[in-house]
Write an enzyme that holds these catalytic residues in place. Structure first.
Site, PDB file in Angstrom:
ATOM      1  N   ASP A  11     -43.765  62.029  -2.725  1.00 23.91           N
ATOM      2  CA  ASP A  11     -44.300  62.650  -1.437  1.00 23.91           C
ATOM      3  C   ASP A  11     -43.872  64.161  -1.609  1.00 23.91           C
ATOM      4  O   ASP A  11     -42.577  64.326  -2.975  1.00 23.91           O
ATOM      5  CB  ASP A  11     -43.576  61.978  -0.030  1.00 23.91           C
ATOM      6  CG  ASP A  11     -42.034  61.772   0.070  1.00 23.91           C
ATOM      7  OD1 ASP A  11     -41.357  62.262  -0.908  1.00 23.91           O
ATOM      8  OD2 ASP A  11     -41.562  61.744   1.405  1.00 23.91           O
ATOM      9  N   HIS A  12     -43.223  64.684  -0.515  1.00 27.48           N
ATOM     10  CA  HIS A  12     -42.569  66.383  -0.719  1.00 27.48           C
ATOM     11  C   HIS A  12     -40.906  65.784  -0.491  1.00 27.48           C
ATOM     12  O   HIS A  12     -40.341  66.908  -1.831  1.00 27.48           O
ATOM     13  CB  HIS A  12     -42.973  67.068   0.683  1.00 27.48           C
ATOM     14  CG  HIS A  12     -42.873  66.284   1.967  1.00 27.48           C
ATOM     15  ND1 HIS A  12     -43.897  64.908   2.021  1.00 27.48           N
ATOM     16  CD2 HIS A  12     -41.787  66.267   2.526  1.00 27.48           C
ATOM     17  CE1 HIS A  12     -42.758  64.798   3.398  1.00 27.48           C
ATOM     18  NE2 HIS A  12     -41.529  65.606   3.529  1.00 27.48           N
ATOM     19  N   CYS A  68     -39.193  59.742  -3.069  1.00 28.76           N
ATOM     20  CA  CYS A  68     -39.566  60.073  -1.779  1.00 28.76           C
ATOM     21  C   CYS A  68     -38.579  60.842  -1.099  1.00 28.76           C
ATOM     22  O   CYS A  68     -37.216  61.190  -2.597  1.00 28.76           O
ATOM     23  CB  CYS A  68     -39.936  59.556  -0.793  1.00 28.76           C
ATOM     24  SG  CYS A  68     -39.072  57.658  -0.247  1.00 28.76           S
ATOM     25  N   GLY A  69     -37.658  61.364  -0.270  1.00 28.61           N
ATOM     26  CA  GLY A  69     -36.307  61.435   0.726  1.00 28.61           C
ATOM     27  C   GLY A  69     -35.157  60.367   0.126  1.00 28.61           C
ATOM     28  O   GLY A  69     -34.441  60.957  -0.541  1.00 28.61           O
ATOM     29  N   THR A  70     -35.045  59.647   0.655  1.00 33.00           N
ATOM     30  CA  THR A  70     -33.902  58.227   0.153  1.00 33.00           C
ATOM     31  C   THR A  70     -34.824  57.521  -0.723  1.00 33.00           C
ATOM     32  O   THR A  70     -33.643  56.933  -1.342  1.00 33.00           O
ATOM     33  CB  THR A  70     -34.343  57.590   1.531  1.00 33.00           C
ATOM     34  OG1 THR A  70     -35.315  57.070   1.884  1.00 33.00           O
ATOM     35  CG2 THR A  70     -33.941  58.346   2.868  1.00 33.00           C
ATOM     36  N   GLY A  73     -39.056  54.683   1.359  1.00 33.57           N
ATOM     37  CA  GLY A  73     -40.285  54.177   2.423  1.00 33.57           C
ATOM     38  C   GLY A  73     -41.457  54.002   0.462  1.00 33.57           C
ATOM     39  O   GLY A  73     -42.149  53.044   0.605  1.00 33.57           O
ATOM     40  N   HIS A 101     -31.644  41.938 -14.935  1.00 30.32           N
ATOM     41  CA  HIS A 101     -31.968  40.703 -14.330  1.00 30.32           C
ATOM     42  C   HIS A 101     -33.310  40.688 -12.951  1.00 30.32           C
ATOM     43  O   HIS A 101     -34.018  39.452 -12.782  1.00 30.32           O
ATOM     44  CB  HIS A 101     -30.672  40.646 -12.509  1.00 30.32           C
ATOM     45  CG  HIS A 101     -29.434  40.594 -13.762  1.00 30.32           C
ATOM     46  ND1 HIS A 101     -28.405  40.228 -12.869  1.00 30.32           N
ATOM     47  CD2 HIS A 101     -29.198  40.086 -15.174  1.00 30.32           C
ATOM     48  CE1 HIS A 101     -27.449  39.736 -13.866  1.00 30.32           C
ATOM     49  NE2 HIS A 101     -27.272  40.220 -14.806  1.00 30.32           N
ATOM     50  N   ARG A 135     -32.256  32.578 -16.941  1.00 33.41           N
ATOM     51  CA  ARG A 135     -32.913  32.560 -15.531  1.00 33.41           C
ATOM     52  C   ARG A 135     -33.233  32.488 -14.336  1.00 33.41           C
ATOM     53  O   ARG A 135     -33.733  32.584 -13.908  1.00 33.41           O
ATOM     54  CB  ARG A 135     -31.667  31.889 -15.053  1.00 33.41           C
ATOM     55  CG  ARG A 135     -30.322  32.991 -14.765  1.00 33.41           C
ATOM     56  CD  ARG A 135     -28.971  32.443 -15.070  1.00 33.41           C
ATOM     57  NE  ARG A 135     -28.245  34.006 -14.372  1.00 33.41           N
ATOM     58  CZ  ARG A 135     -28.370  34.831 -15.486  1.00 33.41           C
ATOM     59  NH1 ARG A 135     -27.844  34.578 -16.673  1.00 33.41           N
ATOM     60  NH2 ARG A 135     -27.342  36.349 -14.925  1.00 33.41           N
ATOM     61  N   HIS A 136     -33.170  33.894 -15.161  1.00 31.41           N
ATOM     62  CA  HIS A 136     -34.109  35.039 -13.906  1.00 31.41           C
ATOM     63  C   HIS A 136     -35.833  34.984 -13.904  1.00 31.41           C
ATOM     64  O   HIS A 136     -37.082  34.947 -12.955  1.00 31.41           O
ATOM     65  CB  HIS A 136     -34.200  36.458 -15.133  1.00 31.41           C
ATOM     66  CG  HIS A 136     -32.148  36.986 -14.649  1.00 31.41           C
ATOM     67  ND1 HIS A 136     -31.615  36.966 -13.588  1.00 31.41           N
ATOM     68  CD2 HIS A 136     -31.295  37.131 -16.020  1.00 31.41           C
ATOM     69  CE1 HIS A 136     -30.644  36.533 -13.871  1.00 31.41           C
ATOM     70  NE2 HIS A 136     -29.913  36.639 -14.932  1.00 31.41           N
TER      71      HIS A 136
HETATM   72  C1  RB5 Z   1     -39.975  62.139   4.513  1.00 31.98           C
HETATM   73  O1  RB5 Z   1     -39.495  62.967   5.793  1.00 31.98           O
HETATM   74  C2  RB5 Z   1     -39.248  60.829   4.551  1.00 31.98           C
HETATM   75  O2  RB5 Z   1     -39.172  60.059   5.571  1.00 31.98           O
HETATM   76  C3  RB5 Z   1     -39.588  60.409   2.900  1.00 31.98           C
HETATM   77  O3  RB5 Z   1     -39.622  61.299   1.981  1.00 31.98           O
HETATM   78  C4  RB5 Z   1     -38.424  59.252   2.727  1.00 31.98           C
HETATM   79  O4  RB5 Z   1     -37.744  59.592   3.032  1.00 31.98           O
HETATM   80  C5  RB5 Z   1     -38.973  57.899   3.421  1.00 31.98           C
HETATM   81  O5  RB5 Z   1     -39.100  56.750   3.395  1.00 31.98           O
END
Ligand code: RB5
Length: 145
Positions: A11-12, A68-70, A73, A101, A135-136
């Site tokens: 995403d952005h 994505c940002g984190t 998502g 694994h 085992r995996h």
């Molecule tokens: C977008 O602002 C952010 O929510 C997305 O990139 C992501 O981190 C979601 O999990």
């Protein structure tokens, strides 16, 4: 590095890191298809994660990379597709274990938390680590039951 065909999407929040990773993949002669997004304009992440997941499940790609940002998502979304084993990998050791694994077929990264250099090392580790099997295999089969 193995001759994987990678499906990559973001995403952005992951756009900038995706562009850096494309440069790194090109320099390692790893082929990829970019499923977008193609700018910093705000978009919803699920459709990009879905396209990458479907590319892997259909065999059009061997592996997927989602950002994505984190990384969260896209990881939640990709894991809704049976047969996808998407791993959020904050470090190289997570990436090594996800490959060894869990036979992770999608790697998820956080564009707001990982530098291009860190992300490229994480991707390289994941692509170079062999799945251990044994085992995996049983545990992975249980995920899909
Ligand atoms: C977008 O602002 C952010 O929510 C997305 O990139 C992501 O981190 C979601 O999990």
């Amino acid at each position: 590095m193995k001759n994987f065909r990678i499906a990559i999407g973001s995403d952005h929040g992951g756009f900038s890191l995706k562009e850096s990773l494309k440069t790194a993949l090109t320099s390692e002669s790893v082929s990829f298809t970019d499923f977008g997004t193609h700018s910093e304009a705000s978009v919803d992440y699920p459709p990009f994660a879905k396209e990458v997941a479907l590319a892997v499940l259909s065999g059009k790609a061997d592996r997927g990379i989602l950002i994505c940002g984190t990384g969260l998502g896209v990881c939640y979304t990709a894991n809704r597709f049976k047969g996808i084993r998407a791993a959020l990998t904050p470090t190289k050791e997570y990436a090594r274990l996800a490959a060894a694994h869990n036979n992770a077929n999608v790697l998820c990264l956080g564009g707001r938390f990982q530098t291009p250099a860190e992300a490229s090392e994480i991707v390289k580790t994941w692509l170079e680590t062999e799945y251990e099997g044994g085992r995996h295999d049983r545990r992975i089969a249980m995920m899909d039951e």
